[in-house]
Scaffold this active site. Structure first.
Site, PDB file in Angstrom:
ATOM      1  N   HIS A   1       0.855  -1.193   0.000  1.00  0.00           N
ATOM      2  CA  HIS A   1       0.000   0.000   0.000  1.00  0.00           C
ATOM      3  C   HIS A   1       0.887   1.237   0.000  1.00  0.00           C
ATOM      4  CE1 HIS A   1      -3.733  -2.113   1.938  1.00  0.00           C
ATOM      5  NE2 HIS A   1      -3.209  -2.813   0.948  1.00  0.00           N
TER       6      HIS A   1
ATOM      7  N   GLU B   1       1.001   3.781   1.970  1.00  0.00           N
ATOM      8  CA  GLU B   1       1.524   4.130   3.291  1.00  0.00           C
ATOM      9  C   GLU B   1       2.697   3.230   3.682  1.00  0.00           C
ATOM     10  OE1 GLU B   1      -2.953   4.978   3.211  1.00  0.00           O
ATOM     11  OE2 GLU B   1      -1.640   3.358   2.559  1.00  0.00           O
TER      12      GLU B   1
ATOM     13  N   CYS C   1      -6.072   1.940   6.141  1.00  0.00           N
ATOM     14  CA  CYS C   1      -6.551   0.638   6.604  1.00  0.00           C
ATOM     15  C   CYS C   1      -5.823   0.259   7.898  1.00  0.00           C
ATOM     16  CB  CYS C   1      -6.330  -0.416   5.521  1.00  0.00           C
ATOM     17  SG  CYS C   1      -4.608  -0.931   5.314  1.00  0.00           S
TER      18      CYS C   1
ATOM     19  N   CYS D   1      -2.008  -0.394   7.506  1.00  0.00           N
ATOM     20  CA  CYS D   1      -1.174   0.790   7.285  1.00  0.00           C
ATOM     21  C   CYS D   1      -1.088   1.653   8.537  1.00  0.00           C
ATOM     22  CB  CYS D   1      -1.704   1.594   6.107  1.00  0.00           C
ATOM     23  SG  CYS D   1      -1.499   0.734   4.534  1.00  0.00           S
TER      24      CYS D   1
END
Length: 155
Positions: A89, A91, A120, A123
């Site tokens: 992701h 992040e 999420c 992250c």
């Protein structure tokens, strides 16, 4: 009195054993308006990174950056499709790059900026474990949310 490290270890042990429950949604009550003028500039950059990665087909349109003392330490965008890695992701990519750039896993003193909604749990948990001080997210440069410290356990 327990030190922060002992409290953190105690919490993690409790989570692993299932004896500690972290209420989901708790962190949402901490959302406030942006408190720093540079938030708009850094969120705009996160939005640029999201468009860049998405246009390349690397993954869904998410971008993130780690900033320390007003300077960008690292940037990332969603690369889940490109790398075939569900954890890539925006992040986590930015956090990994920041740790490499600074030569340490402890990112205390840093802020994580990301576009979209609140990150999420994976992250936000990564930001918490990296000891990032502040999390800022937004769907647009005009709708920025300062979430304060990353939370462990829920969005």
């Amino acid at each position: 009195m327990l030190t922060p490290d002992l409290r953190r270890r105690s919490l993690l042990r409790g989570l692993a054993l299932g004896s500690v429950a972290v209420p989901l949604g708790l962190a949402d009550r901490l959302v406030a308006a942006p408190t720093r003028p540079e938030d708009v500039r850094f969120i705009a950059r996160a939005l640029e990174l999201a468009g860049h990665g998405s246009a390349r087909g690397d993954g869904t349109p998410y971008g993130a950056l780690v900033v320390r003392d007003g300077t960008v330490v690292a940037e990332g965008w969603n690369r889940t499709r490109l790398l075939g890695d569900a954890t890539a992701h925006a992040e986590t990519e930015a956090i990994r790059a920041a740790a490499r750039a600074l030569g340490r896993r402890d990112l205390a003193g840093c802020t994580l900026y990301t576009n979209g909604g609140r990150p999420c749990p994976m992250c936000e948990g990564a930001a918490w474990f990296a000891r990032i001080d502040r999390l800022v997210y937004a769907h647009s440069a005009g709708a920025i949310n300062d979430a304060g410290e990353p939370q462990l356990g829920g969005c």
